[in-house]
Write a protein that holds these residues in place. Structure first.
Motif, PDB file in Angstrom:
ATOM      1  N   PRO A   1      -3.151   0.919  10.045  1.00  0.00           N
ATOM      2  CA  PRO A   1      -4.180  -0.090   9.770  1.00  0.00           C
ATOM      3  C   PRO A   1      -4.094  -0.573   8.322  1.00  0.00           C
ATOM      4  N   LEU A   2      -4.527  -1.788   8.090  1.00  0.00           N
ATOM      5  CA  LEU A   2      -4.526  -2.310   6.718  1.00  0.00           C
ATOM      6  C   LEU A   2      -5.927  -2.227   6.135  1.00  0.00           C
ATOM      7  N   HIS A   3      -6.001  -1.929   4.859  1.00  0.00           N
ATOM      8  CA  HIS A   3      -7.284  -1.893   4.159  1.00  0.00           C
ATOM      9  C   HIS A   3      -7.321  -3.099   3.226  1.00  0.00           C
ATOM     10  N   VAL A   4      -8.462  -3.742   3.172  1.00  0.00           N
ATOM     11  CA  VAL A   4      -8.570  -4.944   2.350  1.00  0.00           C
ATOM     12  C   VAL A   4      -9.158  -4.545   0.994  1.00  0.00           C
ATOM     13  N   VAL A   5      -8.415  -4.837  -0.053  1.00  0.00           N
ATOM     14  CA  VAL A   5      -8.844  -4.414  -1.394  1.00  0.00           C
ATOM     15  C   VAL A   5      -9.001  -5.636  -2.289  1.00  0.00           C
ATOM     16  N   LYS A   6     -10.128  -5.688  -3.001  1.00  0.00           N
ATOM     17  CA  LYS A   6     -10.341  -6.821  -3.927  1.00  0.00           C
ATOM     18  C   LYS A   6      -9.684  -6.509  -5.259  1.00  0.00           C
TER      19      LYS A   6
ATOM     20  N   GLY B   1       0.804  -1.217   0.000  1.00  0.00           N
ATOM     21  CA  GLY B   1       0.000   0.000   0.000  1.00  0.00           C
ATOM     22  C   GLY B   1       0.834   1.262   0.000  1.00  0.00           C
ATOM     23  N   ASN B   2       0.143   2.412  -0.120  1.00  0.00           N
ATOM     24  CA  ASN B   2       0.918   3.659  -0.236  1.00  0.00           C
ATOM     25  C   ASN B   2       0.977   4.449   1.063  1.00  0.00           C
ATOM     26  N   GLY B   3       0.598   3.799   2.178  1.00  0.00           N
ATOM     27  CA  GLY B   3       0.615   4.532   3.447  1.00  0.00           C
ATOM     28  C   GLY B   3       1.821   4.236   4.309  1.00  0.00           C
ATOM     29  N   GLY B   4       2.544   3.194   3.972  1.00  0.00           N
ATOM     30  CA  GLY B   4       3.631   2.768   4.859  1.00  0.00           C
ATOM     31  C   GLY B   4       4.985   3.336   4.461  1.00  0.00           C
ATOM     32  N   TRP B   5       4.976   4.368   3.611  1.00  0.00           N
ATOM     33  CA  TRP B   5       6.242   4.835   3.051  1.00  0.00           C
ATOM     34  C   TRP B   5       7.219   5.340   4.108  1.00  0.00           C
ATOM     35  N   PHE B   6       6.691   5.955   5.181  1.00  0.00           N
ATOM     36  CA  PHE B   6       7.630   6.504   6.161  1.00  0.00           C
ATOM     37  C   PHE B   6       8.349   5.362   6.893  1.00  0.00           C
ATOM     38  N   HIS B   7       7.589   4.299   7.185  1.00  0.00           N
ATOM     39  CA  HIS B   7       8.201   3.108   7.784  1.00  0.00           C
ATOM     40  C   HIS B   7       9.223   2.492   6.825  1.00  0.00           C
ATOM     41  N   SER B   8       8.844   2.438   5.546  1.00  0.00           N
ATOM     42  CA  SER B   8       9.760   1.818   4.570  1.00  0.00           C
ATOM     43  C   SER B   8      11.025   2.651   4.421  1.00  0.00           C
ATOM     44  N   MET B   9      10.880   3.968   4.475  1.00  0.00           N
ATOM     45  CA  MET B   9      12.071   4.834   4.391  1.00  0.00           C
ATOM     46  C   MET B   9      12.958   4.585   5.610  1.00  0.00           C
ATOM     47  N   ASP B  10      12.307   4.377   6.742  1.00  0.00           N
ATOM     48  CA  ASP B  10      13.052   4.111   7.962  1.00  0.00           C
ATOM     49  C   ASP B  10      13.836   2.805   7.830  1.00  0.00           C
ATOM     50  N   ARG B  11      13.121   1.755   7.375  1.00  0.00           N
ATOM     51  CA  ARG B  11      13.775   0.456   7.228  1.00  0.00           C
ATOM     52  C   ARG B  11      14.902   0.508   6.208  1.00  0.00           C
ATOM     53  N   ALA B  12      14.772   1.407   5.236  1.00  0.00           N
ATOM     54  CA  ALA B  12      15.829   1.531   4.222  1.00  0.00           C
ATOM     55  C   ALA B  12      16.985   2.407   4.718  1.00  0.00           C
ATOM     56  N   GLY B  13      16.884   2.867   5.947  1.00  0.00           N
ATOM     57  CA  GLY B  13      17.978   3.658   6.536  1.00  0.00           C
ATOM     58  C   GLY B  13      18.053   5.080   6.004  1.00  0.00           C
ATOM     59  N   LEU B  14      16.938   5.570   5.446  1.00  0.00           N
ATOM     60  CA  LEU B  14      16.980   6.904   4.821  1.00  0.00           C
ATOM     61  C   LEU B  14      16.588   8.024   5.781  1.00  0.00           C
TER      62      LEU B  14
ATOM     63  N   LEU C   1      -2.830   2.897   3.737  1.00  0.00           N
ATOM     64  CA  LEU C   1      -3.180   3.999   2.843  1.00  0.00           C
ATOM     65  C   LEU C   1      -2.694   5.331   3.396  1.00  0.00           C
ATOM     66  N   ALA C   2      -2.292   6.203   2.465  1.00  0.00           N
ATOM     67  CA  ALA C   2      -1.770   7.513   2.852  1.00  0.00           C
ATOM     68  C   ALA C   2      -2.809   8.297   3.665  1.00  0.00           C
ATOM     69  N   LEU C   3      -4.087   8.021   3.415  1.00  0.00           N
ATOM     70  CA  LEU C   3      -5.113   8.782   4.118  1.00  0.00           C
ATOM     71  C   LEU C   3      -5.053   8.565   5.630  1.00  0.00           C
TER      72      LEU C   3
END
Ligand code: UTP
Length: 411
Positions: free
Chosen positions: A332-337, A207-220, A363-365
């Motif tokens: 939170p996770l959103h379930v998408v079909k 999803g597009n909401g976890g980017w800050f966590h992903s940036m953290d995990r990438a050491g950025l 989600l970014a929201l």
């Protein structure tokens, strides 16, 4: 012997979550393929299963409309906002984040969406368009702005090589930082994880909401925290007309004293399928179109405009300091079909045309909801909103091309 032990432990783990079918072909696999499957299974964050029964998107709080800074108001103060924004950029306080980890299934293009050529007689990829928008501001402020690009394991290599092949579209590579977001398993409608092959799970970007966590995990993040950067402008890959690093937007946000900001457009009508900005329990919130009741869809303000009439364009400004505090929050996770290719019971690969699987996405929201308040910044639809979502019809390549031409682009 080691493998047998590992296999037993993994089987126990899978039994716990009723997913033993993932080992159905284990005896047919080579040592290397077994290892790969085990590693995918071990990396699963099983909390996604908690969301099977509920969709976190459904709001239950007190929903109210929110005021926006409208185009005429912005125009009256544009020069002042521009000066403030340019100054913030010159002081090195802004960075950019392009969300390009999505799979763009609706477009049905087999490369990263950003590689799609919007040009007809010339090479005008979405990535080129976006980078050229950023370069306009680099030139205007004579300042390089760090640009982060989020990809996924599915499209990372293609994205990076596309940038390399095109000399980064003129952006200095030292100011470009690519990082990869995490993946979640895809399940069928009963919650059973789908397989992509006998030795791999069907996984999709989370999803597009976890980017800050992903940036953290990438050491950025540490370098950002130590660099004096205060703002991050987050934007999607698919709006080919959006202005990024927009000094007027940035200046208006700083001037407003609000914590974050969202670029919005007036909805084309009450039924447009776009998330509308509002407040929930006094906090900024985005309500999805399917959550609005008929009454809310048509509700109007005193001036006759729609009360839930500002659609978000996925172009936000967030303050780094506040985001830092959100690192402790479990998004939170959103379930998408969605339609997801998978391997069926007989071991045959199926490419469904209708949704057959559930994806679990942040989600970014939900990040917006973590902010105290939000500047709702209106932009003109015709000038700044040309999303490329679908193959045909609304928000498609064709509609976006028409808008690009109207705005003076040669295609
Ligand atoms: P969309 O909501 O349009 O999703 O993404 P999508 O997966 O790209 O496209 P469809 O629904 O399958 O057709 C909006 C923005 O969020 C990014 C996308 O790249 C796009 O810029 N995104 C989405 C991510 O970066 N990661 C994700 O996991 C999902």
């Amino acid at each position: 012997m080691v493998y047998e032990m590992k296999e037993e432990a993994i089987l126990e783990l899978l039994k716990q979550y009723h997913q033993e079918h993932l080992l159905k072909y284990i005896d047919e696999l080579s040592k290397r393929k077994k290892e790969r499957l085990f590693s995918q299974i071990q990396n699963i964050d099983w909390s996604f299963l908690l969301y099977l029964q509920k969709d976190a998107a459904v709001s239950s709080g007190d929903i109210r409309s929110i005021d926006a800074l409208t185009c005429p108001e912005i125009a009256r103060n544009a020069e002042r906002y521009r000066e403030i924004g340019e100054q913030v950029i010159r002081e090195g306080k802004l960075c950019l984040l392009l969300l390009a980890g999505g799979q763009g299934t609706r477009l049905g293009y087999d490369k990263p969406k950003g590689c799609f050529n919007m040009g007809i007689t010339r090479d005008l990829s979405i990535f080129r368009l976006l980078i050229e928008h950023a370069l306009d501001i680099v030139e205007q402020t004579q300042t390089w702005i760090p640009l982060y690009i989020m990809t996924s394991a599915v499209n990372h290599a293609d994205t990076v090589s596309f940038f390399e092949e095109h000399d980064f579209f003129g952006y200095q590579p030292e100011h470009l930082h690519f990082f990869i977001q995490e993946m979640n398993p895809v399940t069928d409608f009963q919650g059973k994880i789908l397989m992509q092959s006998k030795s791999s799970l069907a996984l999709s970007p989370n999803g597009n909401g976890g980017w800050f966590h992903s940036m953290d995990r990438a050491g950025l993040l540490d370098p950002i925290f130590h660099s004096g950067i205060e703002w991050i402008n987050v934007f999607s890959v698919d709006n080919v007309l959006q202005r990024i690093a927009d000094p007027v937007f940035l200046g208006a946000t700083v001037d407003s004293g609000k914590m974050c900001a969202a670029k919005v457009v007036r909805k084309s009508g009450p039924n447009e399928k776009v998330g509308a900005i509002c407040t929930e329990n006094g906090k900024p919130h985005i309500i999805e179109y399917y959550e609005l009741s008929e009454e809310m869809k048509h509700q109007t303000n005193a001036d006759g405009s729609l009360a839930y009439g500002f659609g978000v364009t996925l172009n936000y400004l967030f303050p780094i300091q506040r985001l830092k505090e959100t690192l402790d929050i479990n998004m939170p996770l959103h379930v998408v079909k969605k339609a997801v290719p998978y391997m069926d019971e007989a071991g045959v690969i199926v490419n469904p045309t209708k949704p057959n699987g559930l994806k679990f996405e942040t989600l970014a929201l939900d990040l917006i909801h973590e902010m105290e308040d939000c500047l709702v910044f209106e932009v003109e639809r015709e000038k700044e909103f040309a999303p490329v979502k679908n193959k045909m019809g609304v928000d498609s390549v064709d509609t976006a091309r028409v808008l690009l031409e109207k705005n003076g682009y040669r295609l």
